[in-house]
Design a protein around this motif. Sequence first.
Motif, PDB file in Angstrom:
ATOM      1  N   UNK A 147      -3.363 -40.566 -11.266  1.00  0.00           N
ATOM      2  CA  UNK A 147      -3.357 -40.913  -9.840  1.00  0.00           C
ATOM      3  C   UNK A 147      -4.783 -41.017  -9.312  1.00  0.00           C
ATOM      4  N   UNK A 148      -5.626 -40.106  -9.743  1.00  0.00           N
ATOM      5  CA  UNK A 148      -7.016 -40.132  -9.298  1.00  0.00           C
ATOM      6  C   UNK A 148      -7.743 -41.347  -9.876  1.00  0.00           C
ATOM      7  N   UNK A 149      -7.468 -41.676 -11.120  1.00  0.00           N
ATOM      8  CA  UNK A 149      -8.075 -42.857 -11.727  1.00  0.00           C
ATOM      9  C   UNK A 149      -7.633 -44.129 -11.016  1.00  0.00           C
ATOM     10  N   UNK A 150      -6.359 -44.186 -10.625  1.00  0.00           N
ATOM     11  CA  UNK A 150      -5.860 -45.344  -9.879  1.00  0.00           C
ATOM     12  C   UNK A 150      -6.592 -45.475  -8.534  1.00  0.00           C
ATOM     13  N   UNK A 151      -6.771 -44.363  -7.854  1.00  0.00           N
ATOM     14  CA  UNK A 151      -7.499 -44.367  -6.577  1.00  0.00           C
ATOM     15  C   UNK A 151      -8.962 -44.742  -6.796  1.00  0.00           C
ATOM     16  N   UNK A 152      -9.540 -44.303  -7.911  1.00  0.00           N
ATOM     17  CA  UNK A 152     -10.925 -44.654  -8.241  1.00  0.00           C
ATOM     18  C   UNK A 152     -11.053 -46.172  -8.405  1.00  0.00           C
ATOM     19  N   UNK A 153     -10.103 -46.773  -9.113  1.00  0.00           N
ATOM     20  CA  UNK A 153     -10.126 -48.226  -9.325  1.00  0.00           C
ATOM     21  C   UNK A 153      -9.985 -48.963  -7.995  1.00  0.00           C
ATOM     22  N   UNK A 154      -9.084 -48.486  -7.139  1.00  0.00           N
ATOM     23  CA  UNK A 154      -8.908 -49.105  -5.819  1.00  0.00           C
ATOM     24  C   UNK A 154     -10.198 -49.001  -4.997  1.00  0.00           C
ATOM     25  N   UNK A 155     -10.824 -47.854  -5.050  1.00  0.00           N
ATOM     26  CA  UNK A 155     -12.053 -47.638  -4.283  1.00  0.00           C
ATOM     27  C   UNK A 155     -13.179 -48.521  -4.800  1.00  0.00           C
ATOM     28  N   UNK A 156     -13.328 -48.601  -6.105  1.00  0.00           N
ATOM     29  CA  UNK A 156     -14.366 -49.465  -6.675  1.00  0.00           C
ATOM     30  C   UNK A 156     -14.101 -50.932  -6.344  1.00  0.00           C
ATOM     31  N   UNK A 157     -12.838 -51.330  -6.323  1.00  0.00           N
ATOM     32  CA  UNK A 157     -12.486 -52.700  -5.941  1.00  0.00           C
ATOM     33  C   UNK A 157     -12.885 -52.970  -4.493  1.00  0.00           C
TER      34      UNK A 157
ATOM     35  N   UNK B 249     -18.900 -48.186   3.792  1.00  0.00           N
ATOM     36  CA  UNK B 249     -19.171 -47.423   2.563  1.00  0.00           C
ATOM     37  C   UNK B 249     -18.844 -45.945   2.798  1.00  0.00           C
ATOM     38  N   UNK B 250     -19.328 -45.403   3.896  1.00  0.00           N
ATOM     39  CA  UNK B 250     -19.098 -43.985   4.204  1.00  0.00           C
ATOM     40  C   UNK B 250     -17.613 -43.678   4.304  1.00  0.00           C
ATOM     41  N   UNK B 251     -16.875 -44.516   5.007  1.00  0.00           N
ATOM     42  CA  UNK B 251     -15.430 -44.312   5.164  1.00  0.00           C
ATOM     43  C   UNK B 251     -14.730 -44.398   3.810  1.00  0.00           C
ATOM     44  N   UNK B 252     -15.083 -45.393   3.020  1.00  0.00           N
ATOM     45  CA  UNK B 252     -14.437 -45.608   1.722  1.00  0.00           C
ATOM     46  C   UNK B 252     -14.697 -44.445   0.768  1.00  0.00           C
ATOM     47  N   UNK B 253     -15.950 -44.021   0.675  1.00  0.00           N
ATOM     48  CA  UNK B 253     -16.300 -42.907  -0.224  1.00  0.00           C
ATOM     49  C   UNK B 253     -15.623 -41.614   0.240  1.00  0.00           C
TER      50      UNK B 253
ATOM     51  N   UNK C  82     -20.981 -46.827  -5.715  1.00  0.00           N
ATOM     52  CA  UNK C  82     -20.194 -47.166  -6.918  1.00  0.00           C
ATOM     53  C   UNK C  82     -20.452 -46.160  -8.037  1.00  0.00           C
ATOM     54  N   UNK C  83     -21.722 -45.793  -8.221  1.00  0.00           N
ATOM     55  CA  UNK C  83     -22.050 -44.801  -9.258  1.00  0.00           C
ATOM     56  C   UNK C  83     -21.394 -43.461  -8.958  1.00  0.00           C
ATOM     57  N   UNK C  84     -21.431 -43.047  -7.698  1.00  0.00           N
ATOM     58  CA  UNK C  84     -20.847 -41.766  -7.302  1.00  0.00           C
ATOM     59  C   UNK C  84     -19.337 -41.755  -7.555  1.00  0.00           C
ATOM     60  N   UNK C  85     -18.647 -42.807  -7.118  1.00  0.00           N
ATOM     61  CA  UNK C  85     -17.192 -42.860  -7.290  1.00  0.00           C
ATOM     62  C   UNK C  85     -16.838 -42.937  -8.773  1.00  0.00           C
ATOM     63  N   UNK C  86     -17.577 -43.709  -9.534  1.00  0.00           N
ATOM     64  CA  UNK C  86     -17.277 -43.841 -10.968  1.00  0.00           C
ATOM     65  C   UNK C  86     -17.512 -42.535 -11.726  1.00  0.00           C
ATOM     66  N   UNK C  87     -18.497 -41.745 -11.287  1.00  0.00           N
ATOM     67  CA  UNK C  87     -18.847 -40.541 -12.032  1.00  0.00           C
ATOM     68  C   UNK C  87     -18.146 -39.287 -11.513  1.00  0.00           C
TER      69      UNK C  87
END
Length: 158
Positions: free
Chosen positions: A58-68, A91-95, A151-156
């Motif tokens: 579920x977290x990985x799915x949300x990560x993909x949505x956020x990166x998109x 960006x702030x809201x999304x992260x 993007x780096x923060x969300x991916x890592x």
Amino acid sequence: MEFSISLQNAFFDDKYLYIVLISLAMAAAICFVTFCLIRIEKPVAAVVKNAPNKTNEMIEQKRIETLTRLNDLDVRYKRKEIGVRETSTIISITVREFLTYATGKEMDCSTLTEMNKWNSKDLTKLIGCLYGAEFSKYSAKDAANFLRDAKKLVAAWR
């Protein structure tokens, strides 16, 4: 018979002087104790890296949505459809939405000081830079760097 009375000022007597000094000392002690009790910080709970009711998938799915969403925002910014300030706000809201989902903590109302206590240098650096761009047109820099860092923060984030 004549009587003459000569009144003295009350503060010339030693017992009144001691009462005043003791009262001042007690007032100072009460102020000091009150100040110390107010200043005692409550211990910050350790950051929960995964929300208790979320699976890794579920977290990985949300990560993909956020990166998109961040990639779409990057495209809009490069086309100059939106400015630096609006990009920084999104960006702030999304992260923050991603981190709320991933950690289970409310991130939309967390301050930079609270985030700093979580010992995530990347997070505090990104949000600190975004604050300047969001709230001051004079400190707004290139949003492409903010997007790259987000993007780096969300991916890592784990």
